[in-house]
Design an enzyme around this catalytic site. Structure first.
Site, PDB file in Angstrom:
ATOM      1  N   GLY A 142       5.119 -38.776  11.493  1.00  0.00           N
ATOM      2  CA  GLY A 142       3.895 -38.505  12.232  1.00  0.00           C
ATOM      3  C   GLY A 142       4.111 -37.591  13.409  1.00  0.00           C
ATOM      4  O   GLY A 142       5.201 -37.072  13.636  1.00  0.00           O
TER       5      GLY A 142
ATOM      6  N   VAL B  63       2.572 -36.664  17.686  1.00  0.00           N
ATOM      7  CA  VAL B  63       1.820 -37.074  18.867  1.00  0.00           C
ATOM      8  C   VAL B  63       1.150 -35.833  19.433  1.00  0.00           C
ATOM      9  O   VAL B  63       1.820 -34.834  19.719  1.00  0.00           O
ATOM     10  CB  VAL B  63       2.730 -37.720  19.930  1.00  0.00           C
TER      11      VAL B  63
ATOM     12  N   LYS C 205      -1.553 -40.550  18.393  1.00  0.00           N
ATOM     13  CA  LYS C 205      -0.487 -40.696  17.409  1.00  0.00           C
ATOM     14  C   LYS C 205      -1.115 -40.600  16.027  1.00  0.00           C
ATOM     15  O   LYS C 205      -2.026 -41.357  15.698  1.00  0.00           O
ATOM     16  CB  LYS C 205       0.211 -42.045  17.564  1.00  0.00           C
TER      17      LYS C 205
ATOM     18  N   ASP D 106      13.695 -48.436  25.220  1.00  0.00           N
ATOM     19  CA  ASP D 106      13.851 -47.020  25.571  1.00  0.00           C
ATOM     20  C   ASP D 106      13.189 -46.737  26.916  1.00  0.00           C
ATOM     21  O   ASP D 106      12.457 -45.764  27.067  1.00  0.00           O
ATOM     22  CB  ASP D 106      13.266 -46.128  24.472  1.00  0.00           C
TER      23      ASP D 106
END
Length: 842
Positions: free
Chosen positions: A560, A562, A593, A697
């Protein structure tokens, strides 16, 4: 003591890291206006509204871009020129076409790059294979980033669009890099030579990217000695692919013509400077006849038209016949003032090889001040008492020299010890890093190593792991089994082992970790929250897809993308209770997204699960899911986005608030602002921890900033090309933000709230360095992983990040607690939040 000295060494060297291209990627001011209109010129323009001042990335003023006049022909050399005002180390170029709010159709499919350091002599950039044409854009809106390999040093840059067929082109541009503080504009040296080592391939040690003239010697340019690429211990190995052996080094043989006994080099600078030292990265593989230079003598010239001064600075090195590692040799230059240097390097063996040379200097504040060869200060003065200070000065110098000798001895001793570390994990072998993902279950003969990044093929066997690795403390062994921190019965360890009450905020639940569709690390959450579901289970409202207006691609991954979009009518669509702040009638920016239409069934299921996870998050410091578009393909989720982008980019473009920044209109932040940002991030992470969510993250690249300095934690930093150097790829199967990861996450694959606390400490460090450098910037990725092995062994050899100059000591103590080796010694996010709030009140 040794650790303290290493930290001092790391801190003292951090200023030189800006020459390393991997960490020198800051936008230079086209987009945000720091490059003024008067400094952007062009060979021509089609209209006033397509002049060069409109060639700013992501900006839509005028007609949306710079467009040269007329149809561009293949033979044309129309150019856009940018004056960066100072010498700059350029590493990256970003380009766009003319979008013009959907009306533009023009873009440059390719371009060339010319550059100049003085505005008079222009040089054509070419890559390491000799190609001069850079691939450009394929549409009018998407940004294409191109790394410059090799990087260039320039003040003036020209982008020259290239076309095969007659066509109209338009461009928007941003340049990335950092200031070139060395001020070196050219060096001259003998041509590098060909080495024919017996039993090894030939090594061509020439300066292949030198941009000056090649007539018996290299003169008038810069090349591999200033490209930011530091050569390896084995000079036959190279950082670049598809190049010859010895590529990273410039080398000479002792007995060849023009280099009998020494090599002479000249260095010319942009202005007169006070030189403190010269750093030379030299190879020392003495087993093949290569050593660092035995000594060096330097002459100085205050002006280019002057004669060389007779007084020299001479430095004799300490030769090392035990450690074959390449190393930097620092040559003190005793505050000598000059605009040009001539240095003669003397051979210590058959060959001498350099990969980088840099200089440390400052402005010359006292034209009447100079230093002698031996470092004795000489000042023009009529004071008869001047001579009486000489014994005191000599005594001070002797004391300083003795201290330096002791420090150098300790550092060399430490290096020797580090070379013989007896236990793994020790070294990452190229292309041999593997991952073992054995589950913790009764069938597994050794549940202690649930997930180990194997550092050597011999560690494939769990029994070997047991023998090779030091025994873990009880708390870490329990962690590796997915349980709490009491002493477990390891023979009965199962994936569903319950927590222990002693450390509820560190106990890892039975979780599912989703890999986001863009390749980002999705939150790790309790498994019960992500049961299988369909589109009918989505609680977020369906937003009309046609009301999303594309502005920019933020990132992309395997399944995908963004996108940054404007959402028309979104506040009215969400109605009362909308999480959107007051927009002052401005368009609403959102991050979208989008799952690719050809994504796998598993990716589609993960996408729907990700929507369900995001819909649970409701905190002012966490990015919120606003709505979805799932009634038809491609599936989309719409989340908040902030006007100021991510925190890393926001801070890296600013300086700390001072009178000077106000006087020069430099974007600035105050220490109070930085503390406020840290409090908000800790508040958001406290909320995630309360839900047993593990982010995995956390970093400034994953924190978004609005115009009121509100921070919201997001998760799509990994998908952005701009931050690709922040992630370490393991044989194409995983990308890991190792510089932000706790030791147990790298070595044992354990991700808990405690590992998020570690990452928060690194994020706090980023904030108080204004994101000017990457964590552990002086260490390679492999050395970072080796350093985590030192945390594992816990023998006092691990290297910590230095204390940022802006950071109060009490706040650095918080960072150090976050990096505690023992997991239970780390603070909770609730405790961090309370501590930081007290700092704000103070």
């Amino acid at each position: 003591m040794l650790l303290f000295l290493l930290l001092i060494l790391q801190t003292s060297l951090k200023g030189s890291c800006t020459s390393v291209s991997g960490h020198c990627r800051f936008p230079l001011g086209m987009e945000d206006g720091r490059v003024k209109d008067k400094d952007i010129t062009a060979s021509s323009k089609w209209y006033e509204t397509t002049g060069p001042q409109f060639a700013r990335l992501n900006r839509e003023e005028g007609d949306g871009a710079w467009c040269p006049e007329g149809q561009l022909q293949h033979s044309d050399s129309q150019y856009l020129q940018v004056d960066l005002s100072v010498l700059t180390f350029l590493t990256l170029v970003g380009t766009q076409g003319r979008y013009a709010r959907g009306l533009g159709k023009e873009f440059a499919r390719a371009y060339r790059l010319n550059y100049s350091r003085d505005g008079l002599t222009w040089k054509a950039w070419k890559n390491r294979q000799g190609n001069t044409v850079i691939e450009g854009n394929k549409n009018t809106y998407a940004i294409v980033y191109k790394e410059l390999h090799p990087s260039i040093i320039a003040r003036y840059v020209r982008l020259i669009p290239v076309t095969e067929l007659s066509s109209t082109v338009c461009m928007r541009v941003e340049l990335y890099g950092c200031p070139w503080h060395d001020g070196l504009i050219s060096y001259s040296a003998p041509e590098g030579q060909l080495m024919m080592p017996p039993g090894y391939p030939p090594a061509s040690l020439n300066d292949s990217i030198y941009d000056g003239t090649h007539e018996r010697s290299c003169s008038g340019g810069l090349g591999q000695l200033t490209d930011g690429v530091v050569g390896m211990d084995d000079f036959l190995l190279t950082h670049e692919k598809q190049v010859w052996s010895g590529y990273d080094y410039l080398g000479w043989r002792n007995d060849s013509q023009g280099t009998q006994g020494h090599v002479e080099m000249e260095f010319v600078f942009d202005r007169q400077r006070n030189f403190t030292s010269m750093k030379v990265h030299s190879n020392n593989l003495f087993t093949r006849g290569v050593k660092i230079f035995s000594s060096v003598s330097c002459w100085f010239k205050p002006r280019l038209i002057a004669n060389w001064e007779q007084e020299t600075v001479t430095f004799r090195t300490v030769l090392d016949d035990r450690n074959p590692s390449a190393r930097y040799v620092t040559v003190p230059l005793n505050q000598r003032t000059a605009k040009a240097l001539r240095c003669r390097f003397y051979f210590a063996d058959v060959w001498m090889m350099f990969s980088e040379i840099s200089f440390q200097s400052g402005e010359n504040p006292h034209p009447d001040l100079k230093t002698s060869t031996h470092g004795e200060l000489k000042v023009k003065s009529n004071d008869p008492t001047e001579e009486t200070n000489t014994p005191i000065l000599i005594g001070c110098l002797v004391t300083i020299i003795l201290l330096l000798v002791v420090i150098i001895f300790l550092i060399l001793w430490c290096q020797c010890v580090c070379k013989v570390l007896e236990k793994a994990p020790r070294r990452i072998l190229d292309e041999e890093v593997t991952i073992r993902l054995s589950s913790c279950s009764p069938a597994n003969t050794d549940p202690h190593y649930e997930r180990v990044f194997l550092l050597d093929p011999q560690y494939q066997n769990p029994a070997v792991l047991r023998n090779k690795l030091p025994e873990l403390p009880q708390s870490a062994e329990a962690s590796a089994c997915g349980g709490g921190y009491a002493e477990p019965d390891v023979t009965q360890c199962t994936p569903h082992q319950s927590f222990h009450s002693n450390a509820p905020h560190y106990a890892e639940t039975d979780i599912i970790r989703l890999q986001g569709v863009t390749g980002s690390n999705m939150y790790a959450v309790p498994a019960l929250t992500v049961d299988s579901l369909t589109r009918k289970d989505i609680s977020a409202a369906e937003f009309p897809r046609q009301q999303l207006i594309f502005r920019e691609k933020l990132g992309e991954g395997q399944f995908g993308e963004v996108h940054l979009c404007e959402a028309e009518g979104l506040p009215e669509f969400l109605g009362e209770g909308s999480p959107l702040p007051d927009r002052d009638s401005r368009p609403v920016l959102v991050a979208v997204k989008q799952l690719r239409a050809d994504a796998t069934l598993q990716a589609r299921n993960d996408f729907l699960k990700e929507i369900k996870i995001m819909s649970r998050l409701d905190d002012p410091n966490i990015i919120r899911l606003l709505c979805v578009c799932v009634s038809s393909d491609p599936l989309c989720m719409v989340t908040e986005y902030m006007e100021n982008g991510d925190l890393n980019m926001f801070l890296s473009q600013r300086e700390i608030e001072s009178t000077l920044t106000h006087a020069n209109s430099i974007p600035s932040v105050s220490l109070c602002d930085l503390l406020h940002m840290a409090v908000q991030i800790s508040s958001g992470m406290k909320y995630l921890a309360s839900l047993n969510f593990v982010h995995r993250d956390l970093a400034t690249r994953n924190c978004l900033v609005d115009r009121r300095l509100t921070i919201k934690i997001a998760d799509f930093g990994m998908s952005r090309n701009l931050y690709s150097s922040d992630y370490y790829r393991i044989q194409g199967r995983a990308v890991l933000p190792i510089r932000w990861m706790a030791w147990e996450s790298i070595l044992l694959g354990k991700f808990t709230t405690a590992s998020d606390v570690w990452a928060f400490g690194v994020t706090l460090w980023e904030i108080f360095t204004l994101c000017k450098e990457q964590p552990y910037s002086l260490l390679s990725d492999e050395q970072v992983i080796e350093n985590t092995g030192e945390f594992f062994r816990n023998q006092g050899r691990q290297i910590f990040l230095y204390s940022p100059p802006l950071c109060p000591p009490s706040l650095f103590e918080v960072m150090m607690r976050c990096w505690s080796r023992n997991i239970t010694d780390r603070p909770t996010f609730d405790g961090i939040y309370q501590t930081l709030r007290r700092h704000v009140r103070e």
